[in-house]
Design a protein around this motif. Sequence first.
Motif, PDB file in Angstrom:
ATOM      1  N   GLU A  87      -0.211  -3.617   4.164  1.00  0.00           N
ATOM      2  CA  GLU A  87      -1.290  -2.571   4.385  1.00  0.00           C
ATOM      3  C   GLU A  87      -1.526  -1.965   5.466  1.00  0.00           C
ATOM      4  O   GLU A  87      -0.945  -2.159   6.655  1.00  0.00           O
ATOM      5  CB  GLU A  87      -2.622  -3.490   4.266  1.00  0.00           C
ATOM      6  N   SER A  88      -1.745  -0.484   5.368  1.00  0.00           N
ATOM      7  CA  SER A  88      -1.707   0.256   6.541  1.00  0.00           C
ATOM      8  C   SER A  88      -2.871   0.035   7.630  1.00  0.00           C
ATOM      9  O   SER A  88      -2.516   0.156   8.649  1.00  0.00           O
ATOM     10  CB  SER A  88      -1.644   1.840   6.295  1.00  0.00           C
ATOM     11  N   GLU A  89      -4.027  -0.276   7.025  1.00  0.00           N
ATOM     12  CA  GLU A  89      -5.396  -0.199   8.155  1.00  0.00           C
ATOM     13  C   GLU A  89      -5.628  -1.560   8.482  1.00  0.00           C
ATOM     14  O   GLU A  89      -5.604  -2.380   7.519  1.00  0.00           O
ATOM     15  CB  GLU A  89      -6.583   0.590   7.360  1.00  0.00           C
TER      16      GLU A  89
ATOM     17  N   CYS B 108       0.027  -5.924   8.824  1.00  0.00           N
ATOM     18  CA  CYS B 108      -0.635  -4.577   8.958  1.00  0.00           C
ATOM     19  C   CYS B 108       0.236  -3.715   9.634  1.00  0.00           C
ATOM     20  O   CYS B 108       0.906  -3.737  10.986  1.00  0.00           O
ATOM     21  CB  CYS B 108      -2.075  -4.723   9.820  1.00  0.00           C
ATOM     22  N   ILE B 109       0.447  -2.315   9.027  1.00  0.00           N
ATOM     23  CA  ILE B 109       1.433  -1.408   9.874  1.00  0.00           C
ATOM     24  C   ILE B 109       0.593  -0.910  11.025  1.00  0.00           C
ATOM     25  O   ILE B 109       1.416  -0.576  12.051  1.00  0.00           O
ATOM     26  CB  ILE B 109       1.504  -0.233   8.829  1.00  0.00           C
ATOM     27  N   GLU B 110      -0.633  -0.741  11.130  1.00  0.00           N
ATOM     28  CA  GLU B 110      -1.389  -0.186  12.078  1.00  0.00           C
ATOM     29  C   GLU B 110      -1.350  -0.850  13.426  1.00  0.00           C
ATOM     30  O   GLU B 110      -1.194  -0.368  14.781  1.00  0.00           O
ATOM     31  CB  GLU B 110      -2.852  -0.153  11.954  1.00  0.00           C
TER      32      GLU B 110
ATOM     33  N   ASP C 285      -0.440   4.951   1.090  1.00  0.00           N
ATOM     34  CA  ASP C 285      -0.722   6.102   2.048  1.00  0.00           C
ATOM     35  C   ASP C 285      -0.794   5.047   3.561  1.00  0.00           C
ATOM     36  O   ASP C 285      -1.451   4.268   3.470  1.00  0.00           O
ATOM     37  CB  ASP C 285      -2.087   6.617   1.970  1.00  0.00           C
ATOM     38  N   GLY C 286      -0.016   5.765   4.537  1.00  0.00           N
ATOM     39  CA  GLY C 286       0.131   4.913   5.587  1.00  0.00           C
ATOM     40  C   GLY C 286       1.068   4.109   5.657  1.00  0.00           C
ATOM     41  O   GLY C 286       1.407   3.482   6.989  1.00  0.00           O
ATOM     42  N   VAL C 287       1.898   3.607   4.571  1.00  0.00           N
ATOM     43  CA  VAL C 287       3.022   2.733   4.731  1.00  0.00           C
ATOM     44  C   VAL C 287       4.233   3.510   3.941  1.00  0.00           C
ATOM     45  O   VAL C 287       5.142   3.891   4.821  1.00  0.00           O
ATOM     46  CB  VAL C 287       2.645   1.509   3.606  1.00  0.00           C
TER      47      VAL C 287
ATOM     48  N   ASP D 114      -0.774   9.377   5.823  1.00  0.00           N
ATOM     49  CA  ASP D 114      -2.274   9.439   5.174  1.00  0.00           C
ATOM     50  C   ASP D 114      -2.598  10.927   5.214  1.00  0.00           C
ATOM     51  O   ASP D 114      -2.144  11.717   5.672  1.00  0.00           O
ATOM     52  CB  ASP D 114      -3.338   8.737   5.977  1.00  0.00           C
TER      53      ASP D 114
ATOM     54  N   ASP E 163       0.769  -1.065  -0.122  1.00  0.00           N
ATOM     55  CA  ASP E 163      -0.043  -0.063   0.011  1.00  0.00           C
ATOM     56  C   ASP E 163       0.885   1.089  -0.026  1.00  0.00           C
ATOM     57  O   ASP E 163       2.086   1.166   0.466  1.00  0.00           O
ATOM     58  CB  ASP E 163      -1.046  -0.032   1.284  1.00  0.00           C
TER      59      ASP E 163
END
Length: 326
Positions: free
Chosen positions: A257-259, A276-278, A157-159, A163, A155
């Motif tokens: 993936e970020s979310e 998952c990064i989150e 955005d967020g990675v 975002d 991904d």
Amino acid sequence: MNYRSLSDLSRLSTECAGKVPNDIDLVVGIPRSGMLVASIIALKQNLPLTDLYSFLRNDELKKGNTRTYKHEELVKPLDAKKILLVDDSISSAKSMRAAEEQVRATYGGNVVTMAVFAERHNRHHVDMYLELVEQPRVFEWNVMHHPFLAQACLDIDGVLCLDPTIEENDDGPNYRDFLSCTRPLFIPSVKVAHLVTSRLEKYRAETEEWLQRNGVQYGTLHMLDLPTAEERRRLNIHHKFKAEVYAKQPLTRLFVESEVKQAVEIMKLSGKPVYCIETNEMYVPGQVYNLKANALRKSHSLKAKLIGKVKSILGKWVALAPSSKG
């Protein structure tokens, strides 16, 4: 896909503390990942710490002023009688073997070698290990720089970058400014097979320019071919689009993936692992206990907050209520 996080590393260093010999004078970490492990062990065992190259140069040991520790009289590393030579993992064992040879060529004391994560076929290359973790495996501290990325989807955005905020995400001039100026987060040091983003195709030029400027190496950039962000929201196909690309690439072995919600859905739809990064978790098909554990932790947290709120309200009510005694 076997995955271990910093939390797993800390937990193991506590559970296996009894495995570390009591007569170790100094912990020596093999840069770079080995220093992460060595630092945790040295702190928990209250031992002096240094890195491999400072040890070989016999650089004076450094220490803080806030607490004392074992063997604080030790100033020069080569004066230690017994050292623990540490790396985070072994695969071919070349790094550990090379480090041990360098140490033994310079140092006349006892050397105990340790890797936190080993495999069945190579565990005999170290004196001690904390856990057997077979291949394929990745760690939280190397996932964005692992050779697996040559067979992965990421991904954006967020990675790779922040975002957009609500104000920036206007599908107009603010969003174009965001695409050009957003701050990088985790830039991989190896070439990534696929970048898969729900950014719209009409923003390809801005996206490619940012990727080039920030040194992101990649094979294919997959973007959503829709006219507007409003249409994208109406269709709600972020995770479906990403999962479809992931599933159609037979060589891909990992999606970053970020979310968390999207990560879980991509995993379910593609039938492949998603990191998952989150949450710093790897979601693997069939290992639903990860999802249950997350849900359980969140429910316990919510329950505790609600109970605390109720107690606070009742406490105030009791304090204000008139006494029944005459």
